[in-house]
Enzyme design. Sequence first.
Site, short mmCIF file in Angstrom:
data_model
loop_
_atom_site.label_atom_id
_atom_site.label_comp_id
_atom_site.label_asym_id
_atom_site.label_seq_id
_atom_site.Cartn_x
_atom_site.Cartn_y
_atom_site.Cartn_z
N HIS A 313 0.85 -1.19 0.00
CA HIS A 313 0.00 0.00 0.00
C HIS A 313 0.89 1.23 0.00
O HIS A 313 1.93 1.24 0.64
CB HIS A 313 -0.89 0.01 1.25
CG HIS A 313 -2.07 0.90 1.11
ND1 HIS A 313 -2.01 2.25 1.35
CD2 HIS A 313 -3.34 0.65 0.70
CE1 HIS A 313 -3.19 2.78 1.12
NE2 HIS A 313 -4.01 1.84 0.72
N ASP A 372 -7.84 -5.72 0.30
CA ASP A 372 -8.32 -6.61 -0.77
C ASP A 372 -7.86 -8.05 -0.61
O ASP A 372 -8.30 -8.91 -1.37
CB ASP A 372 -7.82 -6.08 -2.13
CG ASP A 372 -8.47 -4.77 -2.50
OD1 ASP A 372 -9.68 -4.64 -2.30
OD2 ASP A 372 -7.77 -3.86 -2.98
N1 CMC Z 1 4.06 -7.72 -4.60
C1 CMC Z 1 5.39 -7.68 -4.83
N2 CMC Z 1 6.14 -6.58 -4.78
C2 CMC Z 1 5.52 -5.44 -4.45
C3 CMC Z 1 4.14 -5.39 -4.17
C4 CMC Z 1 3.41 -6.59 -4.25
N3 CMC Z 1 2.09 -6.60 -4.01
N4 CMC Z 1 3.78 -4.12 -3.86
C5 CMC Z 1 4.91 -3.39 -3.96
N5 CMC Z 1 5.96 -4.19 -4.31
C6 CMC Z 1 7.37 -3.79 -4.45
C7 CMC Z 1 7.58 -2.98 -5.74
O1 CMC Z 1 7.87 -3.84 -6.83
C8 CMC Z 1 8.75 -2.12 -5.35
O2 CMC Z 1 9.91 -2.92 -5.36
P1 CMC Z 1 11.35 -2.29 -5.77
O3 CMC Z 1 11.70 -1.35 -4.66
O4 CMC Z 1 12.25 -3.47 -5.89
O5 CMC Z 1 11.14 -1.59 -7.08
C9 CMC Z 1 8.45 -1.79 -3.87
O6 CMC Z 1 7.67 -2.88 -3.40
C10 CMC Z 1 7.69 -0.48 -3.67
O7 CMC Z 1 6.46 -0.58 -4.39
P2 CMC Z 1 5.81 0.56 -5.23
O8 CMC Z 1 5.16 -0.04 -6.44
O9 CMC Z 1 6.80 1.67 -5.47
O10 CMC Z 1 4.71 1.06 -4.22
P3 CMC Z 1 3.47 1.98 -4.55
O11 CMC Z 1 3.18 2.72 -3.32
O12 CMC Z 1 3.74 2.79 -5.78
O13 CMC Z 1 2.30 0.95 -4.91
C11 CMC Z 1 0.53 -0.58 -4.67
C12 CMC Z 1 1.30 0.57 -4.02
C13 CMC Z 1 -0.70 -0.87 -3.84
C14 CMC Z 1 0.06 -0.14 -6.09
C15 CMC Z 1 1.44 -1.82 -4.77
O14 CMC Z 1 1.84 -2.24 -3.48
C16 CMC Z 1 0.76 -2.98 -5.50
O15 CMC Z 1 0.82 -3.03 -6.74
N6 CMC Z 1 0.13 -3.94 -4.76
C17 CMC Z 1 -0.63 -5.03 -5.39
C18 CMC Z 1 -1.99 -4.54 -5.85
C19 CMC Z 1 -2.94 -4.31 -4.68
O16 CMC Z 1 -3.07 -5.15 -3.82
N7 CMC Z 1 -3.62 -3.16 -4.73
C20 CMC Z 1 -4.64 -2.81 -3.68
C21 CMC Z 1 -4.19 -1.66 -2.87
S1 CMC Z 1 -5.17 -1.39 -1.38
C22 CMC Z 1 -6.79 -1.09 -1.87
C23 CMC Z 1 -6.97 -0.06 -2.92
O17 CMC Z 1 -6.28 0.95 -3.00
O18 CMC Z 1 -7.86 -0.24 -3.72
#
Ligand code: CMC
Length: 440
Positions: A313, A372
């Site tokens: 998140h 989720d």
């Molecule tokens: N699985 C594996 N790696 C992950 C995940 C995950 N679910 N989430 C983040 N990472 C890694 C990402 O690859 C990055 O790694 P690195 O530093 O090596 O590049 C690091 O963690 C930081 O992630 P980010 O993508 O920069 O984080 P963000 O704040 O931009 O993204 C997020 C947040 C929710 C989009 C992301 O965690 C994600 O894609 N999660 C899976 C989808 C999900 O469950 N979404 C629901 C969110 S909560 C409810 C809602 O908002 O609707």
Amino acid sequence: MAENINEKPNGQLRVGDNSLELPRVPASCGEDGVHIGAMRTATGVVALDPGFNSTASCNSKITFIDGDKGILRYRGYPIEQLAERSSFLEVCYLLIHGELPTAKELKAFSERIHENRLLHEDFKSFFTAFPAHGHPMSVLQGGIVGMSTYYEYSTKNVLDPQQQEEQAILLLAKVPTMIAYTAKRAAGLPLLYPDASRSYTEDFLRMTFGLPYQSYDIDPEIVHALDMLFILHADHEQNCSTSTVRMVGSAQANMYASVASGVGALSGPLHGGANEAVLDMLNMMRDTGMTVKEFVNKVKNKEDGVKLMGFGHRVYKNYDPRAAIVRDTAHTVLKRLGASEVSEMLDMAMELEEVALKDEYFVKRRLYPNVDFYTGLIYTAMGFKTKMFTPLFALGRLPGWIAQYIEMLNDPATKIGRPRQVYDGEVLRDYIPVRERGKN
Ligand code: CMC
């Protein structure tokens, strides 16, 4: 009550020879802001912050999150208390009006919603215009924006508080009917009209699963569980879909158009669409016989960009407080419904969580289960098809979008949302006619 009232220094910014004092904007809790509105004129540069990692887009009094501590409050009330003791309609009132309603106010609010649950009869043909297998989020987005045509009288002056209230009531009243119709049409089953004698959530379940030739009785515990899940989804401050609603609304588009845009944003798998993606992930593991360890290794190696859906998140760097409540509810609901196949999936999800929470990859990045991760298992046990999960999230998030839209329009600081950019494309070139291109 304000937690942070001490005088603190303003920000200072220096760009080359130009310097600027950035006035501090105090928060009642959480991080203060610094106002950078004068920055471009004073320094000649713009702020660049893709994904808004460090940028607040507005002041808001609606929802507070402390992502490090795993705290979520609506209008100051802890989510745990609201989930346990409130009802979805009461939370709708709280988010939109700012205070918990008196018994009289709640009754009047609920009655207005119940009276408006019927859709215009012509609206039914709208649902048949889409393929029955079309994704319900797309149908819902179209249906909500279509409300501007059926209920045009409520959109004449978007700044009028009475019209805002009318649009809010119509959205809260008609969206559950719309979602139930979408589910029924996908299943090829007859649509049911609303029944005002039932509670909001019970009647939504009846319209979704009931049949005209059978009486519909449902375990009140299951109704309560779904109502509580709606509360957990009701608002989450400036997330992607809410920011979309505010952005579209800042052009003074009506509430239906703005909320429909939010539905579009919510449908993405990185946002609300994650609840569907989690179940697809668990199904894939079960069907291919992939072990939890094998899957986690795939995620860690970033094979084909695969992620552990339902984890991570932008704001929570601790356990999402909603996920903790949902996990407990999953146990209760599955036990109540005796859903043994889903229980096996729940075991798999818990094993995934356990492995991930101990793994260096997830620990280092502070990735925890989000709201989720477990919801889809509950929805499956209740009988919802996977494609219906994100519309359920949308129904829960409606009051948040409405409250944020109204707050935005009534905030004197609101201006049309129009970000700047840092242009890094071609500087200037002369047009070359097509016949002369590629000659050199
Ligand atoms: N699985 C594996 N790696 C992950 C995940 C995950 N679910 N989430 C983040 N990472 C890694 C990402 O690859 C990055 O790694 P690195 O530093 O090596 O590049 C690091 O963690 C930081 O992630 P980010 O993508 O920069 O984080 P963000 O704040 O931009 O993204 C997020 C947040 C929710 C989009 C992301 O965690 C994600 O894609 N999660 C899976 C989808 C999900 O469950 N979404 C629901 C969110 S909560 C409810 C809602 O908002 O609707």
